[in-house]
Design a protein around this motif. Sequence first.
Motif, PDB file in Angstrom:
ATOM      1  N   HIS A  49       0.840  -1.202   0.000  1.00  0.00           N
ATOM      2  CA  HIS A  49       0.000   0.000   0.000  1.00  0.00           C
ATOM      3  C   HIS A  49       0.877   1.254   0.000  1.00  0.00           C
ATOM      4  N   HIS A 168      -2.559  -3.074  -3.313  1.00  0.00           N
ATOM      5  CA  HIS A 168      -3.936  -2.901  -2.852  1.00  0.00           C
ATOM      6  C   HIS A 168      -4.877  -2.726  -4.044  1.00  0.00           C
ATOM      7  N   ASP A 178      -3.677   2.462  -4.634  1.00  0.00           N
ATOM      8  CA  ASP A 178      -2.310   2.333  -4.125  1.00  0.00           C
ATOM      9  C   ASP A 178      -1.767   0.920  -4.344  1.00  0.00           C
TER      10      ASP A 178
HETATM   11 ZN   LIG Z   1      -4.060   0.583   0.663  1.00  0.00          ZN
END
Ligand SMILES: [Zn+2]
Length: 204
Positions: A49, A168, A178
């Motif tokens: 992330h 993600h 992200d």
């Molecule tokens: Zn994330």
Amino acid sequence: MNESPHRPPVPAREWVVGDDGWVHGARALPSPNFEARPEGTVPTLVVVHNISLPPGEFGGEAIGELFQNRLDCSAHPYYHAHLRDLRVSSHFLIRRDGALEQFVSCDARAWHAGASSFLGRERCNDFSIGIELEGTDHVPFESEQYGALAALVRILVARYPIEALAGHSDVAPGRKTDPGPYFDWPRLARDAGLADRYFPYRHR
Ligand SMILES: [Zn+2]
């Protein structure tokens, strides 16, 4: 290993995954936002992330405070109001300088991926380890972050039956973006010494 000749190799770090799933050498900031993984479930996936609080600002303690449910929402009301009742966490955060923070034991289920699906398997939090990079979708990550991430991934792969790494945005497409377009997956693969099969979203 297939190290790039254009930059120094990833330095060795004094990080070890302890018997309790906490990494010795990381800064421990325990979050209450976790629970046991489902019976018999072990981490087989790493989810990458990015995060920054306030968005685009680096440094400070807001991310850890968010994960510990003690973010002062009056400090940055415009950005933080929507975070007030959010209960989230991640296992790790890698700061801009490569420093490592840990919030949840790798043996427990952190709350980082939300509604998600990895190659058809739902609820990625059940079977994944979440690693946040301090950053945004709009600026490159630092070399120190790639070095730290590669070192962390190496010790996680050695300790857990990790089969794949994903962003993600891969497991929550349309909902999350992200780690974003600046994240260099081939660099991670090279530095962590991982074969193509670990990256199912990039080698199909
Ligand atoms: Zn994330």
